[in-house]
Design an enzyme around this catalytic site. Sequence first.
Site, PDB file in Angstrom:
ATOM      1  N   TYR A 149      20.274  88.720   8.223  1.00 37.56           N
ATOM      2  CA  TYR A 149      20.404  87.297   7.868  1.00 37.56           C
ATOM      3  C   TYR A 149      21.689  87.065   7.070  1.00 37.56           C
ATOM      4  CZ  TYR A 149      18.958  82.726   5.978  1.00 37.56           C
ATOM      5  OH  TYR A 149      18.885  81.390   5.633  1.00 37.56           O
ATOM      6  N   GLU A 151      24.467  88.985   6.546  1.00 36.08           N
ATOM      7  CA  GLU A 151      25.709  89.275   7.268  1.00 36.08           C
ATOM      8  C   GLU A 151      25.819  88.395   8.519  1.00 36.08           C
ATOM      9  OE1 GLU A 151      27.922  90.669   5.766  1.00 36.08           O
ATOM     10  OE2 GLU A 151      27.477  92.657   5.009  1.00 36.08           O
ATOM     11  N   ARG A 215      15.561  81.658  -9.037  1.00 36.86           N
ATOM     12  CA  ARG A 215      16.025  80.880  -7.893  1.00 36.86           C
ATOM     13  C   ARG A 215      16.168  79.432  -8.374  1.00 36.86           C
ATOM     14  NH1 ARG A 215      16.281  85.383  -6.307  1.00 36.86           N
ATOM     15  NH2 ARG A 215      15.703  86.248  -4.277  1.00 36.86           N
ATOM     16  N   PRO A 278      17.797  89.365  -4.479  1.00 39.12           N
ATOM     17  CA  PRO A 278      18.780  88.948  -5.490  1.00 39.12           C
ATOM     18  C   PRO A 278      18.122  88.673  -6.847  1.00 39.12           C
ATOM     19  CG  PRO A 278      19.171  87.805  -3.424  1.00 39.12           C
ATOM     20  CD  PRO A 278      17.862  88.519  -3.271  1.00 39.12           C
TER      21      PRO A 278
HETATM   22  P1  NAD Z   1      12.866  77.274   9.717  1.00 32.77           P
HETATM   23  O1  NAD Z   1      12.570  78.679  10.079  1.00 32.77           O
HETATM   24  O2  NAD Z   1      11.743  76.374   9.329  1.00 32.77           O
HETATM   25  O3  NAD Z   1      13.662  76.550  10.895  1.00 32.77           O
HETATM   26  C1  NAD Z   1      14.521  77.231  11.758  1.00 32.77           C
HETATM   27  C2  NAD Z   1      14.337  76.665  13.153  1.00 32.77           C
HETATM   28  O4  NAD Z   1      15.235  77.345  14.053  1.00 32.77           O
HETATM   29  C3  NAD Z   1      12.915  76.882  13.706  1.00 32.77           C
HETATM   30  O5  NAD Z   1      12.432  75.698  14.268  1.00 32.77           O
HETATM   31  C4  NAD Z   1      13.101  77.972  14.746  1.00 32.77           C
HETATM   32  O6  NAD Z   1      12.131  77.929  15.767  1.00 32.77           O
HETATM   33  C5  NAD Z   1      14.511  77.703  15.235  1.00 32.77           C
HETATM   34  N1  NAD Z   1      15.166  78.870  15.819  1.00 32.77           N
HETATM   35  C6  NAD Z   1      15.220  80.131  15.326  1.00 32.77           C
HETATM   36  N2  NAD Z   1      15.913  80.925  16.147  1.00 32.77           N
HETATM   37  C7  NAD Z   1      16.306  80.143  17.200  1.00 32.77           C
HETATM   38  C8  NAD Z   1      17.032  80.384  18.383  1.00 32.77           C
HETATM   39  N3  NAD Z   1      17.531  81.600  18.680  1.00 32.77           N
HETATM   40  N4  NAD Z   1      17.227  79.357  19.248  1.00 32.77           N
HETATM   41  C9  NAD Z   1      16.751  78.121  18.984  1.00 32.77           C
HETATM   42  N5  NAD Z   1      16.032  77.839  17.870  1.00 32.77           N
HETATM   43  C10 NAD Z   1      15.826  78.838  16.992  1.00 32.77           C
HETATM   44  O7  NAD Z   1      13.952  77.339   8.559  1.00 32.77           O
HETATM   45  P2  NAD Z   1      14.530  76.182   7.626  1.00 32.77           P
HETATM   46  O8  NAD Z   1      14.112  76.448   6.243  1.00 32.77           O
HETATM   47  O9  NAD Z   1      14.269  74.865   8.214  1.00 32.77           O
HETATM   48  O10 NAD Z   1      16.078  76.521   7.713  1.00 32.77           O
HETATM   49  C11 NAD Z   1      16.941  75.819   8.580  1.00 32.77           C
HETATM   50  C12 NAD Z   1      18.345  76.361   8.436  1.00 32.77           C
HETATM   51  O11 NAD Z   1      18.794  76.226   7.092  1.00 32.77           O
HETATM   52  C13 NAD Z   1      18.487  77.839   8.794  1.00 32.77           C
HETATM   53  O12 NAD Z   1      19.695  78.035   9.488  1.00 32.77           O
HETATM   54  C14 NAD Z   1      18.542  78.515   7.463  1.00 32.77           C
HETATM   55  O13 NAD Z   1      19.279  79.712   7.512  1.00 32.77           O
HETATM   56  C15 NAD Z   1      19.225  77.470   6.593  1.00 32.77           C
HETATM   57  N6  NAD Z   1      18.853  77.637   5.183  1.00 32.77           N
HETATM   58  C16 NAD Z   1      17.600  77.292   4.755  1.00 32.77           C
HETATM   59  C17 NAD Z   1      17.269  77.507   3.423  1.00 32.77           C
HETATM   60  C18 NAD Z   1      15.916  77.137   2.878  1.00 32.77           C
HETATM   61  O14 NAD Z   1      15.650  77.410   1.717  1.00 32.77           O
HETATM   62  N7  NAD Z   1      15.040  76.525   3.623  1.00 32.77           N
HETATM   63  C19 NAD Z   1      18.201  78.059   2.537  1.00 32.77           C
HETATM   64  C20 NAD Z   1      19.442  78.420   3.038  1.00 32.77           C
HETATM   65  C21 NAD Z   1      19.773  78.190   4.353  1.00 32.77           C
HETATM   66  N1  UDP Z   2       8.637  86.024  -4.019  1.00 35.46           N
HETATM   67  C1  UDP Z   2       7.526  86.298  -4.769  1.00 35.46           C
HETATM   68  N2  UDP Z   2       6.295  86.173  -4.182  1.00 35.46           N
HETATM   69  C2  UDP Z   2       6.123  85.771  -2.907  1.00 35.46           C
HETATM   70  C3  UDP Z   2       7.269  85.479  -2.136  1.00 35.46           C
HETATM   71  C4  UDP Z   2       8.517  85.620  -2.723  1.00 35.46           C
HETATM   72  O1  UDP Z   2       7.614  86.657  -5.947  1.00 35.46           O
HETATM   73  O2  UDP Z   2       4.968  85.683  -2.453  1.00 35.46           O
HETATM   74  C5  UDP Z   2       9.965  86.123  -4.659  1.00 35.46           C
HETATM   75  C6  UDP Z   2      11.003  86.927  -3.880  1.00 35.46           C
HETATM   76  O3  UDP Z   2      10.932  88.287  -4.221  1.00 35.46           O
HETATM   77  C7  UDP Z   2      12.297  86.277  -4.339  1.00 35.46           C
HETATM   78  C8  UDP Z   2      11.900  84.829  -4.620  1.00 35.46           C
HETATM   79  O4  UDP Z   2      10.484  84.817  -4.723  1.00 35.46           O
HETATM   80  O5  UDP Z   2      12.727  86.859  -5.546  1.00 35.46           O
HETATM   81  C9  UDP Z   2      12.313  83.876  -3.499  1.00 35.46           C
HETATM   82  O6  UDP Z   2      11.826  84.395  -2.289  1.00 35.46           O
HETATM   83  P1  UDP Z   2      11.936  83.604  -0.923  1.00 35.46           P
HETATM   84  O7  UDP Z   2      11.454  84.510   0.148  1.00 35.46           O
HETATM   85  O8  UDP Z   2      11.275  82.291  -1.057  1.00 35.46           O
HETATM   86  O9  UDP Z   2      13.491  83.295  -0.749  1.00 35.46           O
HETATM   87  P2  UDP Z   2      14.817  84.184  -0.921  1.00 35.46           P
HETATM   88  O10 UDP Z   2      14.471  85.531  -1.476  1.00 35.46           O
HETATM   89  O11 UDP Z   2      15.360  84.268   0.441  1.00 35.46           O
HETATM   90  O12 UDP Z   2      15.613  83.407  -1.883  1.00 35.46           O
END
Ligand code: NAD
Ligand code: UDP
Length: 331
Positions: A149, A151, A215, A278
Amino acid sequence: MIDLRPKRVAVTGGAGFIGSHLVRRLLERGDDVLVIDNFYSGTRDNLADVRDHPHLEVLRHDVTFPLYVELDEIYHLACPASPVFYQADPVQTTKTCVHGSINMLGLAKRTGAKILLASTSEVYGDPAVHPQQEEYWGNVNPIGIRSCYDEGKRAAETLFFDYHRQHRTRIKVARIFNTYGPQMLANDGRVVSNFIVQALTGQPLTVYGDGSQTRSFCYVDDLVEGLIRLMDTGEEVTGPINLGNPGEFTMLELATEVLRIVGSDAPVEHLPLPQDDPTRRRPDITRAQETLGWEPTVQLVEGLERTIAYFAERLVARGLTAFAAPVVASS
Ligand code: NAD
Ligand code: UDP
């Protein structure tokens, strides 16, 4: 001649958590929206209320394969964002980030569409600089369980900037920090949904490690506003731009807050800290404030209240009173 057609906007990942909120906002303002999604971590249910909207089209398509459609703007969100989902098939995660971005950039190049990448704070890895500014290059393990994710998104950013330099593609790169809200999946595995589901079903809250890692949580409506403002900027704005809420909390603080709002006395259970988790994360949003006039307006308590209300209704409606939130592998 004035073009009176609605703008044709694609949202890859539009059936996912953030994507479905974005789709609703774009429909509200009159855009013609094409959702491109393979439903890996998103569902049609997320779009149920707009399913019959005359300006919405939903296409089941995996972005790792090319697509030929005509468009004005592309919000490229397709990619699983939860560690549970992106680590379940890490090769597909990297393919989605790399091949998916190449395909969508190729589409933008051919059509002349603007394209926005949903990048992530994960490009900063376990940051040595705090809070994280866009100039920071990050501290990322290239071979760990999060690397597909982290990279993958770093490579996607590289591709976006190379298409911009080489082909003058109009790009926008948003670095999104942890976002939460209604329509996260109950089995998503991210911390906010896990804690809420656990608190509502009277199970122990699974805190990984000692819970001192931090976070910064952004409510989804704020995030979507930031994405739209970024897309609407002129050609000179490429980003990267951090989008997130600078309020910073430890996971133990988050657990305490969720328990208080739910009114639950469920215990906290400590589980092993996953590899490369992280230790801290907080966005410096100066660039977003200055370039977009954007900053979050929903603070954690209010956002948690809305999200808890959503999950409470959904769990009861589905009779999921004993639902088990997924926990991530520790190595
Ligand atoms: P999510 O998993 O709910 O949504 C991702 C969507 O992409 C899903 O509907 C999934 O089915 C679709 N998808 C996955 N692989 C696919 C593929 N190969 N082809 C077509 N569709 C595909 O995640 P989200 O939280 O809504 O995140 C959306 C975007 O925002 C992502 O790119 C994620 O990396 C980025 N992002 C989200 C967060 C967060 O905290 N939610 C933080 C940082 C970045
Ligand atoms: N985490 C936790 N309990 C859970 C799920 C996640 O303590 O049931 C922690 C995880 O180790 C991380 C933080 O919550 O430190 C955020 O995790 P999340 O998976 O939501 O997002 P990301 O690590 O990608 O920021």
